[in-house]
Design an enzyme around this catalytic site. Sequence first.
Site, mmCIF file in Angstrom:
data_model
loop_
_atom_site.group_PDB
_atom_site.id
_atom_site.type_symbol
_atom_site.label_atom_id
_atom_site.label_comp_id
_atom_site.label_asym_id
_atom_site.label_seq_id
_atom_site.Cartn_x
_atom_site.Cartn_y
_atom_site.Cartn_z
ATOM 1 N N SER A 12 0.810 -1.216 0.000
ATOM 2 C CA SER A 12 0.000 0.000 0.000
ATOM 3 C C SER A 12 0.844 1.266 0.000
ATOM 4 C CB SER A 12 -0.915 0.007 1.229
ATOM 5 O OG SER A 12 -0.136 -0.018 2.418
ATOM 6 N N HIS A 50 13.869 -2.251 -0.656
ATOM 7 C CA HIS A 50 13.870 -1.432 0.561
ATOM 8 C C HIS A 50 15.259 -0.848 0.823
ATOM 9 C CE1 HIS A 50 9.942 -2.144 2.724
ATOM 10 N NE2 HIS A 50 9.827 -2.919 1.671
ATOM 11 N N GLU A 62 19.545 -5.246 11.989
ATOM 12 C CA GLU A 62 18.662 -6.399 11.856
ATOM 13 C C GLU A 62 18.599 -7.083 13.215
ATOM 14 O OE1 GLU A 62 20.537 -8.337 8.575
ATOM 15 O OE2 GLU A 62 19.653 -6.930 7.155
#
Length: 190
Positions: A12, A50, A62
Amino acid sequence: MTVTLVTGPVRSGKSRHAEDLLSAHPEVVYLATGPQPGTDPEWTARVAEHRARRPSGWTTVESLDIAAVIRRAEQPVLVDCLGTWVTRLVDDVGWDDLAAAGLALAAARDALLSALATAAVPVVLVTNEVGWGVVPPTASGRFFADELGRLNAAVSGRADAVHLVVAGRVLDLTSAPVVPEHPRPRTLRA
């Protein structure tokens, strides 16, 4: 400091919106909670997309310990995303023991909410809205949807701003009424 929750369906524009919210900051800690790229070419492509968007001054971390990263942060933090975080936390416990997974998630959620309450830097968290479809037919699917829904509501309760991103459009839900934790007692009329 400001805590913003960005939610919405897959693809989205949630992550792009979250990145835009922090674009004025030259240094940001980008906390990636998803699995490492590996043998899944589609996932590898998503991660690469990304990474390519992030400014050079942003540091990627991470980790599943979102609370610790927020507590240590000296720059704004972008968490992407709570849905992959829940998945990986349950992966670590095992999908065959949902009771134990629920306890692990509750502890992680409590630590996250505590860290958000004392955050010294702006924090933007991305999450998925998974409850708009049918009820999943499996126990693990229902568990995931329920747990992520509860987490989203809890983080929304701690957030200063909540944005819903749908079809590339942003709706600011910050001033929308909040659902009470417990229903108000009804008054019976005679």
